[in-house]
Design a protein around this motif. Structure first.
Motif, PDB file in Angstrom:
ATOM      1  N   THR A 492       0.838  -1.209   0.000  1.00 53.07           N
ATOM      2  CA  THR A 492       0.000   0.000   0.000  1.00 53.07           C
ATOM      3  C   THR A 492       0.867   1.252   0.000  1.00 53.07           C
ATOM      4  N   GLU A 493       1.894   1.164   0.814  1.00 55.87           N
ATOM      5  CA  GLU A 493       2.887   2.243   0.887  1.00 55.87           C
ATOM      6  C   GLU A 493       3.542   2.451  -0.496  1.00 55.87           C
ATOM      7  N   LEU A 494       3.805   1.353  -1.163  1.00 55.71           N
ATOM      8  CA  LEU A 494       4.416   1.441  -2.492  1.00 55.71           C
ATOM      9  C   LEU A 494       3.494   2.178  -3.458  1.00 55.71           C
ATOM     10  N   ARG A 495       2.195   1.810  -3.431  1.00 54.13           N
ATOM     11  CA  ARG A 495       1.270   2.465  -4.347  1.00 54.13           C
ATOM     12  C   ARG A 495       1.222   3.962  -4.093  1.00 54.13           C
ATOM     13  N   LYS A 496       1.180   4.331  -2.841  1.00 52.68           N
ATOM     14  CA  LYS A 496       1.151   5.761  -2.502  1.00 52.68           C
ATOM     15  C   LYS A 496       2.430   6.459  -2.946  1.00 52.68           C
TER      16      LYS A 496
END
Lengths: 514, 514
Positions: A492-496
């Protein structure tokens, strides 16, 4: 100073629409530097390593359709750029290398930097030309520029001795060269292709320097009408994707998967594609991937007008283009950054109109299919197989399309070959997001070793595939070259991080720990 | 697994004393990886970029007198190593490249990585050989190893198709090859040299792959006896220095200084040296640096037994070697790190038995003369002029001489070409100190631009010489590759940092802000 050979070369480049030069000059290129930078007529991007310059020229050609120049220092400077020229050659991209040479009389003295420049250039070049006097510059350069943009496009290497650059020259007002138009479709080939596609077990194989949106719409329509299986080549120099286009399946890289994908083929129609071959040879496996019994029909080669050929073929088959259908994005991923989570994170993070330079290697298995559901974007793959192309390519894309965000997705092994690219991105403030897939391994080698019959990696051989001792700190490397960076290890952090980096001007590096 | 071609190659390498391989393999080299790493018989150092591997092999040859192998992936892998192979070739160093190739039947299919490997290898290689069947491996490899270690030593490129590596082979118990001994002195040449040196305006020009301590003692004795001026070539592959040897003056790099240094020459006696030539051609300057009227006498070429030739010449002249005289170290410097302070800091910081890889470019003017007063050490210079050789070379030196501290002094522009070397140093814990001369400029280009008649750098051309936008953070880059580092900007601090880094095991990077 009087008008010299370097000025004459600069003028012929400008007359012929060369707007960008990726440079790493030395003493023998100083007159060229003066002429090529004068009045800012040509945008010069300094690169700290020549492989960055040549890879950038490849990316520029893919996104602009036109050649950029590279400015390289003698044989060794060219040598450092050869691997990415190999990739550009295999992608049929036009690139103009300007390579300085010693003054003609100096060559016989075998000075330290003397080398066989033409010999080094030959294996990657469509044309190699050595200038011998200022009066020839306009003609020789024009001929070379025409050649590399005609038919199968390619690399032109122009060797410029220093005394030709510094000698007085006369301005030459030759008009710009004319580039021949693409070959029109051959009606007989169209009829044969139409016939072949209507037989059972027909495959339509798509390839071209640029697989456009329109080409895909036509090919999908043809496949729907005839029942043929549509596949793209394993790697495409540039492919329009997303924004409602159906996903375009590719022939897999992995040999057994590729053979399985094609085993039903009885008829293969090549629309800009070559008959598919294995990336490597493996014991007991064929090099040609189509079944031996498969008949092959060529609609047109890659250097022809593939789009018009498909259009005429669609007309002949009375195939009509379907309405675009928005594909559903994969769910926003959570947890560890697996290959699947990577695909979902990028698909959800890609903004409209992005350019993706894909050098994801083993961790990219889900990346390409997942991104079919993203907003409209361009997807660039390596057709030459020499790793270290992703970051340089991204520079060329950004230079050609300064208003489009660029994402380079790169395995950590691949990224180390040309990491100097980060500096050029930082200097120019290019909106490039570099996503490093950090698995601390040449993972492809551990996969390939047993597949090719060389056994499993053991305690002696594994160190030649292991990048974890020491771990490479990509955040530190990026910061060393002036690029802001962060490490992420959750999806999720990666997508953000991807969304934020692409929406923010200037380069940013994300190290995704996998 | 049965004994295969890769095993046969490994056996012939071991039989012939190849102990080290600098590697960046791919799929086509997996059998070679298995064979070359088996039982740890050969030390394999993984390099993240092929130019590191080839530069390391150069350094290994300079310090061990023997070839190392490189293991490279197809044409593009070789291409990435060419610039440092160019340097090794110009230094007459033996290097064995093992380059994987597709299986023979696969080549015609023109897969992505297919390229003209022999064509790429040609310009830098003394010998290129392509293996075609396992039965030839011992003979072809033996011939190649003999050739690259005979006469003018050089680069051997052995192309190994994957199926030759994976096919069954029979062990071949050929004995190790014999390397011919160096040519003995020619009495007539010795007499002519003796005569020439006793005339007014005589110069004794010294060169050899390794200018030993003994060679310098003999040459100094000959010069003292005859009144001849002794000079070394501008760059020497390896030169023993310090520890009481008189400083050995070199022909300057800078063209006008070189011409001035040699303008009094009426007789030049070449002892392993070539007649000196300008590094670059400049308008209105000669390529040959000796005055046109100077007579040239060759005592012996570089590939002969230069030391014995000098010894016979000294006997003929009845010249006797002087006692060593300890030179006074320059005062410990203070203040900003000027070129002079750099020289003094390094001279005072060098421990006994150090190896110095010198890629100091413009900031190195005082470095070489100052270090004449240091304890005994070896000094290595680039004879090919392709920058990016210093860090790779240091790896090879450390692999050849694990108990000697290595110092690589490198301009910041040069260091960026092959910075991936830092990772290999960190992995192997090599005692290498990398001293980056950080002036944030390709300073040599701003010096050269006007000298070669291309005007002064201006607002348009200066960005192609400026490395300050953004500044490169060498401490961060080093840490990214696992090497501890610090930045210093004061000369006393620099001297301390050098001493400490060289006395401490493992690599360390010092960024000297100049």
């Amino acid at each position: 100073m009087s008008y010299n050979g370097a000025d004459a070369l600069a003028d012929v480049l400008i007359e012929n629409g060369i707007k960008v030069c990726f440079s790493n000059p030395g003493t023998t290129e100083m007159h060229l530097v003066a002429a090529l930078t004068r009045d800012g007529r040509i945008a010069n991007h300094l690169c700290l390593f020549e492989g960055v310059a040549t890879g950038a020229a490849d990316g520029y050609a893919r996104m602009s359709g036109r050649p950029a120049a590279t400015l390289l220092h003698l044989g060794p400077g060219l040598a450092n750029g050869l691997a990415n020229l190999h990739n550009a050659r295999k992608a049929a991209m036009p690139v103009l290398n300007i390579v300085g040479e010693h003054a003609v009389a100096h060559i016989a003295h075998d000075a330290p930097l003397t080398s066989d420049i033409a010999g080094l250039a030959g294996p990657v070049s469509k044309t190699v030309a050595t200038l011998t006097e200022p009066a020839d510059i306009a003609r020789v350069t024009g001929d070379l520029l025409r050649d590399i943009q005609s038919g199968v496009k390619g690399i032109g290497t122009l060797i410029m001795p220093n005394d030709v650059a510094w000698s007085e020259a006369a301005p030459d007002n030759q008009p710009a060269i004319e580039i021949p138009s693409l070959d029109a479709p051959d009606p007989a080939a169209v009829s044969q292709a139409a016939k072949a596609l209507q037989t059972p077990g027909a495959y339509l194989l798509l390839g071209a320097p640029h697989i456009t949106r329109r080409m895909q719409e036509l090919a999908q329509a043809i496949a729907a009408k005839t029942g043929a299986t549509l596949l793209a080549e394993a790697a495409t120099a540039r492919c329009s994707r997303g924004g409602g286009l159906p996903g375009l399946a590719r022939i897999p890289f992995q040999i057994d998967a590729a053979i399985a994908t094609l085993e039903g083929a009885k008829q293969a129609v090549l629309a800009g594609a070559r008959a598919p071959v294995a990336f490597f040879a493996y014991p007991e496996r064929p090099s040609a991937l189509l079944p031996e019994t498969c008949e092959i029909t060529t609609l047109c080669p890659a250097e022809a007008d593939v789009e018009t050929a498909l259009s005429v073929l669609a007309d002949e088959l009375d195939a009509s283009i379907a309405e675009p259908q928005k594909l559903a994005l994969p769910p926003i991923p959570t947890g560890p950054i697996t290959p699947e989570a990577l695909g979902a994170a990028v698909a959800n993070g890609l903004p409209e109109n992005a350019i993706v330079a894909d050098e994801s290697v083993t961790n990219g298995t889900s990346l390409y299919p997942a991104c079919a559901s993203a907003p409209a974007h361009d997807w660039l793959n390596n057709r030459g197989g020499s790793i270290g192309y992703g970051m340089p390519l991204a520079i060329g894309c950004a230079a050609a399309c300064p208003n489009r965000p660029v994402l380079a997705v790169i395995g950590d092994g691949s990224a180390s070959y040309t990491l100097q690219a980060l500096w050029t991105m930082a200097r120019a403030g290019m909106n490039i997001t570099v996503l490093i897939l950090s698995n601390r391994r040449y993972k492809i080698l551990s996969n390939e070793m047993s597949k090719i019959g060389a056994g499993e990696p053991d305690e002696n051989s594994d160190p030649l595939m292991d990048l974890g001792n020491p771990s490479i700190g990509w955040v530190a490397l990026a910061e060393g070259y002036g690029v802001a960076a962060r490490q992420v290890s959750e999806a999720t952090e990666l997508r953000k991080a991807i969304s934020l980096a692409m929406a923010t001007p200037g380069p940013f590096l994300i190290e995704a720990v996998m």
